[in-house]
Design an enzyme around this catalytic site. Sequence first.
Site, PDB file in Angstrom:
ATOM      1  N   GLU A 449      28.126 -37.351  62.859  1.00  0.00           N
ATOM      2  CA  GLU A 449      29.330 -36.581  63.000  1.00  0.00           C
ATOM      3  C   GLU A 449      29.200 -35.063  63.497  1.00  0.00           C
ATOM      4  O   GLU A 449      30.053 -34.395  63.287  1.00  0.00           O
ATOM      5  CB  GLU A 449      30.253 -36.688  61.711  1.00  0.00           C
ATOM      6  CG  GLU A 449      30.556 -38.147  61.268  1.00  0.00           C
ATOM      7  CD  GLU A 449      31.482 -38.152  60.294  1.00  0.00           C
ATOM      8  OE1 GLU A 449      32.535 -39.081  60.649  1.00  0.00           O
ATOM      9  OE2 GLU A 449      31.628 -37.426  59.230  1.00  0.00           O
TER      10      GLU A 449
HETATM   11  C1  ACM Z   1      29.264 -40.868  57.648  1.00  0.00           C
HETATM   12  O1  ACM Z   1      29.918 -41.948  57.092  1.00  0.00           O
HETATM   13  N1  ACM Z   1      29.560 -39.872  58.278  1.00  0.00           N
HETATM   14  C2  ACM Z   1      27.884 -41.196  57.547  1.00  0.00           C
END
Ligand code: ACM
Length: 639
Positions: A449
């Site tokens: 992310e």
């Molecule tokens: C995640 O759920 N960002 C690994």
Amino acid sequence: MQPSPYHLENTWSPEGGKHGRLTLTLFNFSDSPLANFRLAYTTLTRFVDPKICDNAVFVRRNANFHEFAPPAGLSVAPGESWTFSVSSLHRIARHCTDGAKSAYVTREDGTHVTVFASDLLLADRTSEPPPVLLPEGRLELPYAIQPWPAEIDVKPEEDFPVALYPAKGTDAASVKALATAQALFRRLFPSNHMPFSLIAAPQGRALRFVERPALGREAYELSFSGNEVVLGFSTASGRLYGLTTLAQLLDGARREPGRFRFPVAGSIADRPRYGWRGCHLDVSRQFTPKDDVLRLLDILAWLKLNIFHWHLTDDEAWRLEIRAYPQLTTTGVLRGPDEPLLPQLGNAAEPVGGFYSQDDVREIVAHAAALGIEVIPEIDIPGHSTATLVALPELTDGQEAPDSYHSVQGYPNNALNPAIELTYEFLAKVLDEMVELFPSEYLHIGGDEVANGSWLASPLARKLMEKEGISGTFALQSYFLKRIKAMLTERGRKLAGWNEVAHGGGVDPESTLLMAWEKPEVGIELAREGYEVVMTPGQAYYLDMVQADAWQEPGASWAGTVPPAHTYAYEAEGDFPDELKHLMKGVQACIWQENFISRDYFNRLVFPRLPAIAEAAWTPKAGKDWLRFAAIVPLSPKL
Ligand code: ACM
């Protein structure tokens, strides 16, 4: 929660904006009028445009933290309330837990007072009650084993032995293993009768241990007769799993004698379906005290899970003591109204902290090892690093515009900068200390992310990209992660990460294991690129996801609705082509704790889905049976 003189009610209406409108009402039950105050609350249904609020003045927001003031001159008399609403939400609300998780008032004199925050009510729609999620179940064979064994062919006896004890001549290592199993059982079920005795028990039965080197590392065999039970194994793990099965059989027969029995003849031959049977725990969003981590490890052992993936850092806190950087666990953990890290995700007026000292870590790692569990620590880099950057501001590019990018959780400029050499010096010292603490084959470095656009407003990052001939956030991420992988290799460790590690060119797939979380198909793509894969898709294995569509059911929902029956039935291997199956190492539950503001909440969402994943990880596909599982799983321990 202490009684509070202030209560907050909130409702969500689908009308009033693209993602509806949140209406909040603050009640003053104190003896004094509330004037010149501010109200702060935390919610995962964030508010994005400060201009769009009604009967309130926006003060500030940071990720899930929101602060508002009443219109000038407004005073809330004792027994009265103030109502305001906000539109411009970043997504719709779907469940009763999507509103304010916590709140506090800052009074005129600057003191902060926690506000009681209630469930989010649904306006203008029917609020469905939570459904029953676990059927009564059905037993074809009367044995309380979970996960269900690979092969079982036994006959039940009417009665059961008081306890199993080591046969004459049992070697010291096996007696010690029995003592380990005794202690595990006592910790999990303090008031249940012990299944094992180290001395010959009247009305007990002898247990004979036999080493069978041909058995797999985690396999075991049991054979039963009226005189003795024989446990065959080849390693300490297999022996402990055999003992766990015996403890479950005996405990089930004692607790529910009409339903469950102990075998008097026949055999069990058992082995795991997958080598990687994991459970992840995010301790950044909410701190899990050491004793609860130890208990969770006991539960994993009871379910024959063998990996504990410990998510130790995130935007919200850095929880691992690093001797070279004490500020990580002072400035980098404390969230509070007057702290550099603001309250988030259930925090109110009281500052909250919590971290694991290196002594705590050693105790946890040793406890896990004694139960056949490997601890894989994660420091989540380069993204998810707000707490690190607050603790160590020297790791930021001072020329980078503030708020130049935001993570999906709403944090501004939250990624470690690959163009700052100090970043690598910092991480080298962190890894040096981690390598001392954690004997695991893999260290997990996150990699998830990173917001598209990260670092593009950093002059230092731009200069590096020009020098290296790379462009874009993910190419720069790949540059960073390749350097991190080299640092791990130097320290004799392999890299584990989330699926986005493969973005922008990724890293060398050799000795790299990635966790496919975004969706199942990602796992197959990663395997095609040559990576080893563990399947952790949010749609089946994220235990923070809501278990039913009903508004009154608690949980997150961005990955959909994940009923226990779905988690159980999900086949992670599903569409993996035969030629890639060898790269699929196993499966893992993930416990993300944004929503986990109480133990009760933890237990409600984690059980029975964690035992369901344990069975999917262990039991052959042909042996899975949802109704049998449903009949046995109520015997599981909880936190
Ligand atoms: C995640 O759920 N960002 C690994």
